[in-house]
Design a protein around this motif. Structure first.
Motif, PDB file in Angstrom:
ATOM      1  N   THR A  68       0.811  -1.212   0.000  1.00  0.00           N
ATOM      2  CA  THR A  68       0.000   0.000   0.000  1.00  0.00           C
ATOM      3  C   THR A  68       0.850   1.269   0.000  1.00  0.00           C
ATOM      4  O   THR A  68       0.461   2.280  -0.581  1.00  0.00           O
ATOM      5  CB  THR A  68      -0.947   0.026   1.213  1.00  0.00           C
ATOM      6  N   LEU A  72       1.370  -0.163  -4.658  1.00  0.00           N
ATOM      7  CA  LEU A  72       0.006   0.050  -5.140  1.00  0.00           C
ATOM      8  C   LEU A  72      -0.162   1.359  -5.905  1.00  0.00           C
ATOM      9  O   LEU A  72      -0.745   1.352  -7.004  1.00  0.00           O
ATOM     10  CB  LEU A  72      -0.980  -0.049  -3.973  1.00  0.00           C
ATOM     11  N   THR A 122      -4.876  -7.359  -5.694  1.00  0.00           N
ATOM     12  CA  THR A 122      -5.015  -7.544  -4.249  1.00  0.00           C
ATOM     13  C   THR A 122      -5.291  -9.006  -3.914  1.00  0.00           C
ATOM     14  O   THR A 122      -4.726  -9.552  -2.951  1.00  0.00           O
ATOM     15  CB  THR A 122      -6.153  -6.661  -3.709  1.00  0.00           C
ATOM     16  N   ALA A 158      -6.175  -6.154   3.596  1.00  0.00           N
ATOM     17  CA  ALA A 158      -5.782  -6.027   2.183  1.00  0.00           C
ATOM     18  C   ALA A 158      -6.968  -5.600   1.329  1.00  0.00           C
ATOM     19  O   ALA A 158      -6.857  -4.698   0.485  1.00  0.00           O
ATOM     20  CB  ALA A 158      -5.204  -7.349   1.687  1.00  0.00           C
TER      21      ALA A 158
END
Length: 254
Positions: A68, A72, A122, A158
């Protein structure tokens, strides 16, 4: 709505055997590999093994945190640029915008496919975490990583990052479709990601910044979680509508 579903299906056909589709596995796989390698070279011999569930949750938190915080936002930047590049190449927009379908459906389809790619990545991350943990446990038995991991406890944080990506994904989709230059779209996304390293640490502004919203859903103060998700969803849907409207006014020659 039927036009959007058709557009998503058409985008899916375009994605077959493309780098964009492979990146949904490569990007999370790289994060799992890097975190596992980092822990493999650490000296675990001076500590006793942690309880199995606690070891799995600690390992998963590290993987999801790296995902993250860094990968991401870059993944969304790259995927938005690759999806837009399917039409920017050979100036396909001139043909598509001349078709007898609402122009906003093209933008909406691209944006929703990008979110599906985020969800796919994910899910890949969640499924790859056990394999990385088992490999780490085999090399470093004192890590405590053995047996079957608590998948649902791993999956919840997640999956929470997916809706938190909506606003970031809509902004990046508009940028990638607005400018045909791959360099422009990637540069804007990378600059926003770097800015997120600083802004994301701010308790006043971190949960409002699109590129740090996913991190705040995973590692931020729990009291901000409903606010972050509501803000990302609400502002993301507004950005989707605004982006579709702006795209519908686009000059086919641009």
């Amino acid at each position: 709505m039927n036009l959007v579903f058709r557009g998503i299906r058409a985008e899916g056909l375009k994605l077959k055997n493309t780098l964009a589709l492979r990146m949904a596995v490569i990007a999370p796989g790289l994060v799992v590999a890097l975190m596992s390698l980092q822990l493999m070279v650490m000296d675990h011999s001076k500590r006793s093994p942690a309880p199995m569930e606690a070891a799995w949750l600690t390992y998963a938190e590290g993987v999801i945190g790296l995902w993250t915080f860094l990968m991401l936002p870059l993944y969304i930047t790259l995927q938005a640029s690759l999806l837009a590049g399917l039409e920017h190449q050979n100036r396909q927009w001139k043909y598509l915008l001349a078709l007898p379908v609402p122009r906003h459906s093209h933008f909406t389809s691209k944006a929703l496919v990008l979110m599906l790619m985020v969800l796919l990545a994910t899910l890949s991350l969640i499924l790859l975490i056990p394999f990385g943990g088992w490999l780490l446990g085999a090399v470093q038995p004192n890590s405590g990583l053995a047996g079957w991991p608590p998948l649902w406890a791993i999956a919840k944080p997640a999956l929470a990052t997916v809706p938190a990506c909506l606003l970031m994904a809509m902004v990046q989709t508009w940028v990638a479709l607005r400018w045909s230059s791959f360099t422009v779209a990637v540069s804007i996304g990378m600059s926003a990601t770097v800015a997120g390293f600083l802004i994301g640490q701010s308790e006043r502004f971190g949960h409002w910044y699109p590129w740090s919203m996913p991190l705040w859903t995973m590692a931020g103060d729990a009291r901000f979680l409903p606010l972050v998700l509501a803000s990302s969803l609400g502002l993301g849907l507004l950005a989707l509508a605004l982006g579709a409207w702006l795209f519908s006014r686009r000059d086919p020659e641009s």
